[in-house]
Design a protein around this motif. Structure first.
Motif, PDB file in Angstrom:
ATOM      1  N   ARG A 140       0.701  -1.068  -0.038  1.00  0.00           N
ATOM      2  CA  ARG A 140       0.261  -0.058   0.077  1.00  0.00           C
ATOM      3  C   ARG A 140       1.283   1.135   0.091  1.00  0.00           C
ATOM      4  N   ALA A 141       1.950   1.070   0.575  1.00  0.00           N
ATOM      5  CA  ALA A 141       2.834   2.307   1.118  1.00  0.00           C
ATOM      6  C   ALA A 141       3.358   3.135  -0.836  1.00  0.00           C
ATOM      7  N   ALA A 142       3.688   1.671  -1.180  1.00  0.00           N
ATOM      8  CA  ALA A 142       4.591   1.695  -2.094  1.00  0.00           C
ATOM      9  C   ALA A 142       3.470   2.335  -3.350  1.00  0.00           C
ATOM     10  N   LEU A 143       2.283   1.826  -3.718  1.00  0.00           N
ATOM     11  CA  LEU A 143       1.469   2.905  -4.407  1.00  0.00           C
ATOM     12  C   LEU A 143       1.133   4.159  -4.566  1.00  0.00           C
ATOM     13  N   PRO A 144       1.264   4.772  -5.681  1.00  0.00           N
ATOM     14  CA  PRO A 144       1.581   5.779  -6.709  1.00  0.00           C
ATOM     15  C   PRO A 144       0.238   6.829  -5.277  1.00  0.00           C
ATOM     16  N   ASP A 145       1.306   8.076  -4.785  1.00  0.00           N
ATOM     17  CA  ASP A 145       0.440   8.707  -5.045  1.00  0.00           C
ATOM     18  C   ASP A 145      -1.787   9.941  -5.709  1.00  0.00           C
ATOM     19  N   ALA A 146      -2.818   9.690  -4.900  1.00  0.00           N
ATOM     20  CA  ALA A 146      -3.594  10.011  -5.514  1.00  0.00           C
ATOM     21  C   ALA A 146      -3.371  11.092  -6.930  1.00  0.00           C
ATOM     22  N   ASP A 147      -2.763  12.216  -5.780  1.00  0.00           N
ATOM     23  CA  ASP A 147      -2.510  13.385  -6.593  1.00  0.00           C
ATOM     24  C   ASP A 147      -1.238  13.522  -6.956  1.00  0.00           C
ATOM     25  N   ASP A 148      -0.361  12.125  -7.626  1.00  0.00           N
ATOM     26  CA  ASP A 148       0.529  12.052  -8.581  1.00  0.00           C
ATOM     27  C   ASP A 148       0.430  11.604  -9.697  1.00  0.00           C
ATOM     28  N   VAL A 149      -0.727  10.994  -9.325  1.00  0.00           N
ATOM     29  CA  VAL A 149      -1.510  10.201 -10.809  1.00  0.00           C
ATOM     30  C   VAL A 149      -2.040  11.640 -11.627  1.00  0.00           C
ATOM     31  N   ASP A 209       4.398   3.364 -11.868  1.00  0.00           N
ATOM     32  CA  ASP A 209       5.248   2.656 -11.647  1.00  0.00           C
ATOM     33  C   ASP A 209       4.896   2.025 -10.064  1.00  0.00           C
ATOM     34  N   VAL A 210       4.779   0.661 -10.628  1.00  0.00           N
ATOM     35  CA  VAL A 210       4.807   0.444  -9.211  1.00  0.00           C
ATOM     36  C   VAL A 210       4.884  -1.163  -8.753  1.00  0.00           C
ATOM     37  N   GLU A 211       6.475  -1.486  -9.494  1.00  0.00           N
ATOM     38  CA  GLU A 211       6.733  -2.785  -9.453  1.00  0.00           C
ATOM     39  C   GLU A 211       7.547  -3.291  -7.840  1.00  0.00           C
ATOM     40  N   GLY A 212       7.542  -2.138  -6.909  1.00  0.00           N
ATOM     41  CA  GLY A 212       7.559  -2.219  -5.213  1.00  0.00           C
ATOM     42  C   GLY A 212       6.424  -3.292  -5.241  1.00  0.00           C
ATOM     43  N   ALA A 213       5.638  -2.125  -5.320  1.00  0.00           N
ATOM     44  CA  ALA A 213       3.941  -2.559  -4.657  1.00  0.00           C
ATOM     45  C   ALA A 213       3.886  -3.675  -5.163  1.00  0.00           C
TER      46      ALA A 213
END
Length: 151
Positions: free
Chosen positions: A31-40, A60-64
């Motif tokens: 969850r922490a590695a997901l992109p921030d909604a504002d960044d999207v 980019d969500v490879e870490g998540a």
């Protein structure tokens, strides 16, 4: 026998608790590695290509994805060992994150395609506009020549 069995049960309970904690930790990390909604949503760029490149980077969500994979791995082991008292909440959380990751990955792929397409489209439109300008110039020259011939 009871001493050994009690010890084994205690160890199994401890291992089950650690497994659940590992699953929950990886879910939290995902969850922490997901992109921030504002960044999207928000964009700062001079042109469409800049916006698309920024969006593609933020998606980019490879870490998540790796954390969800780890959570699922430990969940499957724990479930098969019947180690969890209430596995439904973990299963639901994993499924929700997997669905969200699929959505983000789909968006990332679409943005990547647009990022590759937009420069080609711009080039084609520029070529078409130049060809139209050339046609207009040719038509004007022909009209001028016709007018000169008529005089």
């Amino acid at each position: 026998m009871s001493q050994s069995t009690l010890g084994d049960d205690d160890l199994f309970g401890e291992a089950a608790a650690e497994m659940r904690a590992d699953v929950e930790e990886h879910l939290g990390e995902a969850r922490a590695a997901l992109p921030d909604a504002d960044d999207v949503w928000d964009a700062e760029a001079d042109n469409v290509l800049g916006v698309l490149n920024g969006l593609r980077s933020s998606l980019d969500v490879e870490g998540a994805a790796e954390h969800v994979r780890q959570a699922k791995k430990w969940y499957v082991i724990g479930e098969r060992a019947d180690a969890f008292d209430d596995p439904e909440d973990l299963e639901e959380a994993i499924e929700e994150l997997q669905e969200l990751l699929e959505m983000v990955e789909d968006a990332h792929e679409l943005v990547g395609e647009l990022t590759n397409t937009m420069p080609q489209l711009r080039g084609a439109l520029t070529d078409a506009a130049e060809a139209a300008d050339d046609d207009d110039e040719s038509e004007e020259e022909e009209e001028e020549e016709e007018e000169e011939e008529e005089e």
